[in-house]
Design an enzyme around this catalytic site. Sequence first.
Site, mmCIF file in Angstrom:
data_model
loop_
_atom_site.group_PDB
_atom_site.id
_atom_site.type_symbol
_atom_site.label_atom_id
_atom_site.label_comp_id
_atom_site.label_asym_id
_atom_site.label_seq_id
_atom_site.Cartn_x
_atom_site.Cartn_y
_atom_site.Cartn_z
ATOM 1 N N LEU A 1 -6.938 -32.341 -11.056
ATOM 2 C CA LEU A 1 -6.318 -33.607 -10.661
ATOM 3 C C LEU A 1 -7.320 -34.291 -9.752
ATOM 4 C CD1 LEU A 1 -2.623 -32.587 -9.832
ATOM 5 C CD2 LEU A 1 -3.385 -34.018 -11.742
ATOM 6 N N ASP A 2 -7.540 -35.593 -9.932
ATOM 7 C CA ASP A 2 -8.550 -36.270 -9.117
ATOM 8 C C ASP A 2 -8.060 -36.439 -7.676
ATOM 9 O OD1 ASP A 2 -7.252 -38.860 -8.713
ATOM 10 O OD2 ASP A 2 -7.700 -39.315 -10.803
ATOM 11 N N ILE A 3 -8.953 -36.865 -6.814
ATOM 12 C CA ILE A 3 -8.676 -36.895 -5.375
ATOM 13 C C ILE A 3 -7.472 -37.765 -5.027
ATOM 14 C CG2 ILE A 3 -10.282 -38.812 -4.945
ATOM 15 C CD1 ILE A 3 -11.028 -37.352 -2.287
ATOM 16 N N ASN A 4 -7.210 -38.806 -5.809
ATOM 17 C CA ASN A 4 -6.104 -39.720 -5.517
ATOM 18 C C ASN A 4 -4.822 -39.387 -6.284
ATOM 19 O OD1 ASN A 4 -7.551 -41.423 -3.678
ATOM 20 N ND2 ASN A 4 -8.649 -42.278 -5.436
ATOM 21 N N SER A 5 -4.842 -38.274 -7.014
ATOM 22 C CA SER A 5 -3.656 -37.853 -7.755
ATOM 23 C C SER A 5 -3.015 -36.662 -7.057
ATOM 24 C CB SER A 5 -4.031 -37.488 -9.194
ATOM 25 O OG SER A 5 -4.561 -38.619 -9.875
#
Length: 259
Positions: free
Chosen positions: A109-113
């Site tokens: 999951l990316d940093i903003n998810s």
Amino acid sequence: MENETPKGERIAKVMARAGLASRREAERMIAAGRVSVNGKLIDSPALNVTPADKIVVDGNEVGEPDVARLWLYHKPIGLVTTERDEKGRDTVFANLPAELPRVVSVGRLDINSEGLLLLTNDGGVKRKLELPATGWLRKYRVRVNGRPNDKALEPLRKGVTVEGERFMPFDVAIDRQQGANAWLTVSLREGRNREIRRALDEVGLKVNRLIRISYGPFRLGELKAGAVEEIKQRVLRDQLGMKATPSQKPKPKPKRRRK
């Protein structure tokens, strides 16, 4: 006579299954001269070993592989899904409970998810869960800026092309409008880099929150941000078609070292 395939498994794979390191890290440990097999120092990972071989790393004998395990983790926003980050950002693995053994993530999951991230101590389980052939549905709650309607979302249901990359069709539904934002439920069966954000941006919708709520049969449920919950062995076996090994129990592991 043709050469027979060597018996056993590659030593880096065996070290990874024993919870020592990832396969790549194990290969680096071998190259650094930290590993011996049957009393002989080795410098190449191109070696198959069997349970009869004695593997020693940094003076300590490598034991039997741990039983395969799987955890649900509620990833908060602001963490990157990597062991080390070249930009010095905080990572998922630096924030896991100390009592967990060494684990790897199933996908990212990316940093903003935020939301559900599966963790396992077994590379074979990781690969099986990530295989496109597995075809497990990943479901997300997505908040977008704007007032979408079914006509605007129809291209996503047919599959869009973003910067030359073709995305498979999404299952997308409008849940509710909340002021200037709308909540959607998006489901897909593949997990490319920032796929949902890029696809929604292509139809004019900016994502400002993204929460993964399920991965196949595994659900986030009421798990709080930062919390970890282990999947029961029976459930894991049933879902992955694994054979029961009643005599094998999870081994105690050294506590995770904080950086």
